[in-house]
Write a protein that holds these residues in place. Structure first.
Motif, PDB file in Angstrom:
ATOM      1  N   LEU A  69       0.838  -1.189   0.000  1.00  0.00           N
ATOM      2  CA  LEU A  69       0.000   0.000   0.000  1.00  0.00           C
ATOM      3  C   LEU A  69       0.881   1.250   0.000  1.00  0.00           C
ATOM      4  CD1 LEU A  69      -2.809   1.273   0.095  1.00  0.00           C
ATOM      5  CD2 LEU A  69      -2.728   1.051   2.582  1.00  0.00           C
ATOM      6  N   ALA A  70       1.842   1.317   0.893  1.00  0.00           N
ATOM      7  CA  ALA A  70       2.762   2.456   0.949  1.00  0.00           C
ATOM      8  C   ALA A  70       3.662   2.502  -0.281  1.00  0.00           C
ATOM      9  CB  ALA A  70       3.609   2.391   2.214  1.00  0.00           C
ATOM     10  N   LEU A  71       4.068   1.348  -0.766  1.00  0.00           N
ATOM     11  CA  LEU A  71       4.931   1.295  -1.951  1.00  0.00           C
ATOM     12  C   LEU A  71       4.207   1.825  -3.185  1.00  0.00           C
ATOM     13  CD1 LEU A  71       7.743   0.400  -2.920  1.00  0.00           C
ATOM     14  CD2 LEU A  71       6.741  -1.822  -3.442  1.00  0.00           C
ATOM     15  N   ASN A  72       2.930   1.469  -3.360  1.00  0.00           N
ATOM     16  CA  ASN A  72       2.147   1.999  -4.487  1.00  0.00           C
ATOM     17  C   ASN A  72       2.075   3.514  -4.404  1.00  0.00           C
ATOM     18  OD1 ASN A  72      -0.106  -0.057  -6.182  1.00  0.00           O
ATOM     19  ND2 ASN A  72       1.380  -0.919  -4.763  1.00  0.00           N
ATOM     20  N   GLU A  73       1.795   4.030  -3.210  1.00  0.00           N
ATOM     21  CA  GLU A  73       1.684   5.475  -3.040  1.00  0.00           C
ATOM     22  C   GLU A  73       3.013   6.172  -3.325  1.00  0.00           C
ATOM     23  OE1 GLU A  73      -0.137   8.742   0.043  1.00  0.00           O
ATOM     24  OE2 GLU A  73       0.148   6.694   0.743  1.00  0.00           O
ATOM     25  N   GLU A  74       4.096   5.628  -2.807  1.00  0.00           N
ATOM     26  CA  GLU A  74       5.428   6.207  -3.005  1.00  0.00           C
ATOM     27  C   GLU A  74       5.813   6.256  -4.486  1.00  0.00           C
ATOM     28  OE1 GLU A  74       9.996   4.599  -2.612  1.00  0.00           O
ATOM     29  OE2 GLU A  74       8.543   3.865  -1.140  1.00  0.00           O
ATOM     30  N   LEU A  75       5.656   5.150  -5.181  1.00  0.00           N
ATOM     31  CA  LEU A  75       6.103   5.075  -6.574  1.00  0.00           C
ATOM     32  C   LEU A  75       5.172   5.821  -7.530  1.00  0.00           C
ATOM     33  CD1 LEU A  75       7.394   1.399  -6.558  1.00  0.00           C
ATOM     34  CD2 LEU A  75       8.744   3.514  -6.419  1.00  0.00           C
ATOM     35  N   ALA A  76       3.893   5.940  -7.184  1.00  0.00           N
ATOM     36  CA  ALA A  76       2.966   6.708  -8.022  1.00  0.00           C
ATOM     37  C   ALA A  76       3.342   8.187  -8.043  1.00  0.00           C
ATOM     38  CB  ALA A  76       1.537   6.540  -7.526  1.00  0.00           C
ATOM     39  N   GLN A  77       4.092   8.626  -7.053  1.00  0.00           N
ATOM     40  CA  GLN A  77       4.528  10.027  -6.996  1.00  0.00           C
ATOM     41  C   GLN A  77       5.711  10.315  -7.927  1.00  0.00           C
ATOM     42  OE1 GLN A  77       2.759  12.249  -5.212  1.00  0.00           O
ATOM     43  NE2 GLN A  77       1.458  10.565  -4.556  1.00  0.00           N
ATOM     44  N   ILE A  78       6.457   9.279  -8.304  1.00  0.00           N
ATOM     45  CA  ILE A  78       7.670   9.515  -9.094  1.00  0.00           C
ATOM     46  C   ILE A  78       7.642   8.881 -10.487  1.00  0.00           C
ATOM     47  CG2 ILE A  78       9.116   9.860  -7.063  1.00  0.00           C
ATOM     48  CD1 ILE A  78      10.226   7.005  -7.505  1.00  0.00           C
ATOM     49  N   TRP A  79       6.767   7.920 -10.703  1.00  0.00           N
ATOM     50  CA  TRP A  79       6.704   7.254 -11.999  1.00  0.00           C
ATOM     51  C   TRP A  79       5.682   7.918 -12.896  1.00  0.00           C
ATOM     52  CZ3 TRP A  79       6.532   1.393 -10.329  1.00  0.00           C
ATOM     53  CH2 TRP A  79       7.823   0.982  -9.975  1.00  0.00           C
ATOM     54  N   PRO A  80       5.844   7.805 -14.221  1.00  0.00           N
ATOM     55  CA  PRO A  80       4.876   8.396 -15.153  1.00  0.00           C
ATOM     56  C   PRO A  80       3.574   7.591 -15.219  1.00  0.00           C
ATOM     57  CG  PRO A  80       6.588   7.247 -16.373  1.00  0.00           C
ATOM     58  CD  PRO A  80       6.988   7.198 -14.921  1.00  0.00           C
TER      59      PRO A  80
END
Length: 112
Positions: A69-80
């Motif tokens: 859950l936290a990983l999805n949120e973190e990576l959605a902020q930096i990936w296109p």
């Protein structure tokens, strides 16, 4: 509440889920997809579309996958953002169902 992409997507990256998402809340890394939790409308379309069974409702996340859950949120902020279906990774069938794939996650930002 949101939906969460988990480890079975790593090194597979099927994008059938992207094709059915009505709000385009998927984001793409080199070998994994994530769902932006603030954009997901909980429609459930992606769960059935995912051939790797890698997507779960936040409330149904297995205990050993809650960190996604936290990983999805973190990576959605930096990936296109990804809005169109693409071919899966070349060895997707070989990696589907393999245990311990988190160590293979590439968190780098893809070049534009």
């Amino acid at each position: 509440m949101t939906y969460v992409v988990t480890d079975n997507c790593i090194k597979c990256k099927y994008t059938d889920c992207v094709e059915v998402c009505p709000v385009e809340c998927f984001y793409e890394g080199p070998n994994f997809l994530v769902i932006h939790p603030d954009e997901c409308i909980d429609c459930d379309e992606c769960v059935e579309a995912c051939p790797a069974n890698a997507i779960f409702n936040e409330d149904d996340l297995p205990e050993d996958k809650t960190h996604f859950l936290a990983l999805n949120e973190e990576l959605a902020q930096i990936w296109p953002q990804i809005c169109d279906q693409k071919d899966p990774l070349p060895d997707a069938d070989k990696w589907d169902g393999v245990e311990g794939k988190l160590e293979h996650l590439d968190k780098s930002v893809p070049e534009a």
